[in-house]
Design an enzyme around this catalytic site. Structure first.
Site, PDB file in Angstrom:
ATOM      1  N   HIS A  52      -2.092  -8.946   4.139  1.00  0.00           N
ATOM      2  CA  HIS A  52      -1.291  -8.867   3.158  1.00  0.00           C
ATOM      3  C   HIS A  52      -0.532  -7.671   3.101  1.00  0.00           C
ATOM      4  O   HIS A  52      -0.968  -6.502   3.291  1.00  0.00           O
ATOM      5  CB  HIS A  52      -2.249  -8.904   1.774  1.00  0.00           C
ATOM      6  CG  HIS A  52      -1.491  -8.421   0.497  1.00  0.00           C
ATOM      7  ND1 HIS A  52      -0.298  -9.361  -0.061  1.00  0.00           N
ATOM      8  CD2 HIS A  52      -1.688  -7.972  -0.786  1.00  0.00           C
ATOM      9  CE1 HIS A  52       0.216  -9.117  -1.005  1.00  0.00           C
ATOM     10  NE2 HIS A  52      -0.695  -8.038  -1.496  1.00  0.00           N
ATOM     11  N   ASN A  71       5.882  -5.944  -1.425  1.00  0.00           N
ATOM     12  CA  ASN A  71       4.484  -6.760  -1.725  1.00  0.00           C
ATOM     13  C   ASN A  71       5.254  -8.191  -2.475  1.00  0.00           C
ATOM     14  O   ASN A  71       5.618  -7.927  -3.535  1.00  0.00           O
ATOM     15  CB  ASN A  71       3.672  -6.023  -2.836  1.00  0.00           C
ATOM     16  CG  ASN A  71       2.362  -6.883  -2.889  1.00  0.00           C
ATOM     17  OD1 ASN A  71       2.444  -8.071  -2.893  1.00  0.00           O
ATOM     18  ND2 ASN A  71       1.443  -5.998  -3.732  1.00  0.00           N
ATOM     19  N   CYS A 122      -2.363 -11.870  -5.206  1.00  0.00           N
ATOM     20  CA  CYS A 122      -2.079 -11.589  -3.807  1.00  0.00           C
ATOM     21  C   CYS A 122      -3.072 -12.379  -2.679  1.00  0.00           C
ATOM     22  O   CYS A 122      -2.736 -12.330  -1.579  1.00  0.00           O
ATOM     23  CB  CYS A 122      -2.190 -10.076  -3.600  1.00  0.00           C
ATOM     24  SG  CYS A 122      -0.775  -9.136  -4.721  1.00  0.00           S
TER      25      CYS A 122
HETATM   26  N1  ACO Z   1       8.116   7.770  -7.674  1.00  0.00           N
HETATM   27  C1  ACO Z   1       7.569   9.165  -7.723  1.00  0.00           C
HETATM   28  N2  ACO Z   1       6.427   9.525  -8.094  1.00  0.00           N
HETATM   29  C2  ACO Z   1       5.581   8.548  -8.495  1.00  0.00           C
HETATM   30  C3  ACO Z   1       5.789   7.149  -8.508  1.00  0.00           C
HETATM   31  C4  ACO Z   1       7.113   6.846  -7.962  1.00  0.00           C
HETATM   32  N3  ACO Z   1       7.411   5.431  -7.643  1.00  0.00           N
HETATM   33  N4  ACO Z   1       4.818   6.453  -8.928  1.00  0.00           N
HETATM   34  C5  ACO Z   1       3.953   7.274  -9.189  1.00  0.00           C
HETATM   35  N5  ACO Z   1       4.360   8.631  -9.055  1.00  0.00           N
HETATM   36  C6  ACO Z   1       3.589   9.778  -9.503  1.00  0.00           C
HETATM   37  C7  ACO Z   1       2.281   9.794 -10.278  1.00  0.00           C
HETATM   38  O1  ACO Z   1       2.944   9.862 -11.692  1.00  0.00           O
HETATM   39  C8  ACO Z   1       1.388  10.733  -9.823  1.00  0.00           C
HETATM   40  O2  ACO Z   1       2.145  12.178 -10.404  1.00  0.00           O
HETATM   41  P1  ACO Z   1       1.118  13.062 -10.954  1.00  0.00           P
HETATM   42  O3  ACO Z   1       0.389  13.479  -9.703  1.00  0.00           O
HETATM   43  O4  ACO Z   1       1.996  14.092 -11.367  1.00  0.00           O
HETATM   44  O5  ACO Z   1       0.099  12.530 -11.963  1.00  0.00           O
HETATM   45  C9  ACO Z   1       1.629  10.970  -8.274  1.00  0.00           C
HETATM   46  O6  ACO Z   1       2.795  10.130  -8.178  1.00  0.00           O
HETATM   47  C10 ACO Z   1       0.663  10.198  -7.495  1.00  0.00           C
HETATM   48  O7  ACO Z   1       0.356   8.970  -8.166  1.00  0.00           O
HETATM   49  P2  ACO Z   1      -0.790   7.879  -7.788  1.00  0.00           P
HETATM   50  O8  ACO Z   1      -0.659   6.744  -8.515  1.00  0.00           O
HETATM   51  O9  ACO Z   1      -1.991   8.626  -7.501  1.00  0.00           O
HETATM   52  O10 ACO Z   1      -0.164   7.792  -6.169  1.00  0.00           O
HETATM   53  P3  ACO Z   1      -0.662   6.868  -5.097  1.00  0.00           P
HETATM   54  O11 ACO Z   1      -0.689   7.566  -3.812  1.00  0.00           O
HETATM   55  O12 ACO Z   1      -2.141   6.201  -5.229  1.00  0.00           O
HETATM   56  O13 ACO Z   1       0.417   5.523  -4.826  1.00  0.00           O
HETATM   57  C11 ACO Z   1       0.523   3.301  -5.271  1.00  0.00           C
HETATM   58  C12 ACO Z   1       0.556   4.628  -6.068  1.00  0.00           C
HETATM   59  C13 ACO Z   1       1.512   3.120  -4.162  1.00  0.00           C
HETATM   60  C14 ACO Z   1       0.707   2.256  -6.386  1.00  0.00           C
HETATM   61  C15 ACO Z   1      -1.173   3.119  -4.533  1.00  0.00           C
HETATM   62  O14 ACO Z   1      -1.860   3.410  -5.497  1.00  0.00           O
HETATM   63  C16 ACO Z   1      -1.327   1.538  -4.155  1.00  0.00           C
HETATM   64  O15 ACO Z   1      -0.496   1.065  -3.274  1.00  0.00           O
HETATM   65  N6  ACO Z   1      -2.013   0.989  -4.875  1.00  0.00           N
HETATM   66  C17 ACO Z   1      -2.657  -0.341  -4.516  1.00  0.00           C
HETATM   67  C18 ACO Z   1      -1.600  -1.475  -4.914  1.00  0.00           C
HETATM   68  C19 ACO Z   1      -2.368  -2.876  -4.440  1.00  0.00           C
HETATM   69  O16 ACO Z   1      -2.829  -2.976  -3.396  1.00  0.00           O
HETATM   70  N7  ACO Z   1      -2.376  -3.826  -5.432  1.00  0.00           N
HETATM   71  C20 ACO Z   1      -3.210  -4.936  -5.219  1.00  0.00           C
HETATM   72  C21 ACO Z   1      -2.208  -5.797  -4.866  1.00  0.00           C
HETATM   73  S1  ACO Z   1      -0.986  -6.272  -5.943  1.00  0.00           S
HETATM   74  C22 ACO Z   1      -1.496  -7.560  -6.866  1.00  0.00           C
HETATM   75  O17 ACO Z   1      -2.352  -8.428  -6.797  1.00  0.00           O
HETATM   76  C23 ACO Z   1      -0.450  -8.083  -8.109  1.00  0.00           C
END
Ligand code: ACO
Length: 321
Positions: A248, A278, A112
């Site tokens: 980004h 993304n 990214c």
């Molecule tokens: N729909 C519904 N529920 C979901 C989903 C979904 N799509 N995905 C996860 N959940 C659930 C999880 O299972 C979890 O449930 P639990 O509490 O029962 O265990 C709950 O939602 C919370 O999950 P988290 O992973 O803690 O959710 P978070 O608020 O962190 O959001 C996300 C997840 C959107 C992926 C976030 O963490 C994020 O944006 N992370 C950074 C991504 C990023 O910037 N990556 C770098 C660039 S990508 C690259 O370089 C390839």
């Protein structure tokens, strides 16, 4: 002093759009969850177009906007983590499509942060006098490396391409670039298999993105805060000097955290994550092109570009547009 000045921007998205409602049919998720946690409403997904197919359209638009023809280009730097082939590089495939012959052309793989890395390299080629007119691309077909049964990742990504043409100029352009990486975090974000195991695991369907999203999120927010400070300090500038943040586009909550740190109103932040998801290396040049073409970004304004991604890699660019 010679600067690298942006003289043209372009972008291209596959026509096919996948909404959050479409994803509700694939995995256990809801439109509301995706909007609240990520800000994403829809994304464009390739129906066969490759990374270079998308890049070619974006590149032609950027070259047109610069008032140049492809043969004026004397360097191609292509950021992608989803190249069409192992080799030739996507840059070389694109070079042939554009009927350009002889100039250096190479790929950069920084996920990214790829576009900021590519911009940083191109800037140095221009500053040292090696190149005069550089095509910098960020293009991805991430949909090919997604596990469409993993709700933690498949809702996040989209496909697309963005490009800029940089020209050597006595007028200010790119003021500074800052790139970093730290390989110790591979377990948090990766595609774990590929050439190393002879593609055996890829054939078994395991060549897809794995991410511990919550841990990546926390490190991304902290790291982007630090790179903003580093960039301002290097240029002896303060937060109020920045006209536009072009971040980004991974997650609206990460973008808002950086805007808060800069005490910037969201009106000064270019946001496309709702429309594109993304798109990895394509996300910054896609956002930049959108805001240049709709007239928000004007000549002489100060732009801060920043990115964080797999590797981990992160980086920024401060630009007088
Ligand atoms: N729909 C519904 N529920 C979901 C989903 C979904 N799509 N995905 C996860 N959940 C659930 C999880 O299972 C979890 O449930 P639990 O509490 O029962 O265990 C709950 O939602 C919370 O999950 P988290 O992973 O803690 O959710 P978070 O608020 O962190 O959001 C996300 C997840 C959107 C992926 C976030 O963490 C994020 O944006 N992370 C950074 C991504 C990023 O910037 N990556 C770098 C660039 S990508 C690259 O370089 C390839």
């Amino acid at each position: 002093m010679t600067y690298a000045r942006i003289v043209g921007t372009g972008s291209y998205l596959p026509e096919n759009v996948m909404t959050n409602q479409d994803l509700e049919k694939l995995v256990d998720t809801t439109d509301q969850w995706i909007r609240e946690r990520t800000g994403i409403e829809r994304r464009h997904i390739s129906t066969g177009e490759t990374t270079v197919d998308l890049a070619e359209q974006a590149a032609r638009r950027a070259i047109d906007a610069a008032g140049l023809s492809p043969r004026d280009i004397d360097l191609i730097v292509f950021a992608t983590s989803t190249p069409d082939k192992i080799f030739p590089s996507s840059a070389c495939i694109l070079q042939a499509r554009l009927d350009i012959h002889g100039c250096p052309a190479f790929d950069i793989q920084a996920v990214c942060s790829g576009f900021v890395y590519a911009l940083s390299v191109a800037d140095k080629f221009i500053k040292t006098g090696s190149s005069k007119k550089v095509l910098v691309i960020g293009a991805e077909v991430f949909s090919k490396i997604i596990n469409w049964q993993d709700r933690g990742t498949c809702i996040l990504f989209g496909d697309g391409a963005g490009a800029v043409v940089l020209e050597a100029s006595e007028e200010t352009g790119i003021l500074s670039t800052h790139i970093h990486s730290d390989g110790q975090y591979e377990d948090l974000l990766r595609v774990p298999y590929g050439i190393g195991d002879g593609f055996d695991q890829v054939r078994a369907g395991k060549g897809t993105v794995e991410m511990k999203g919550n841990e990546v999120f926390k490190i991304a927010v902290n790291t982007l805060g630090q790179i903003v400070d580093e960039t301002l300090l290097a240029n002896n500038m303060t937060k109020t000097d920045i006209d536009w943040l072009v971040p980004h586009q991974a997650n609206i909550r990460i973008i808002k955290a950086t805007a808060r740190k800069l005490r910037m109103s969201m009106d000064q932040v270019v946001v496309t994550v709702n429309e594109h998801g993304n798109t990895s290396a394509a996300s910054i040049p896609l956002a930049l092109d959108a805001a240049v073409r709709d007239g928000r970004i004007q000549r002489d304004q100060i732009l801060l570009l920043e990115a964080f991604g797999g590797g981990f890699t992160w980086g920024s660019a401060l630009i007088r547009y």
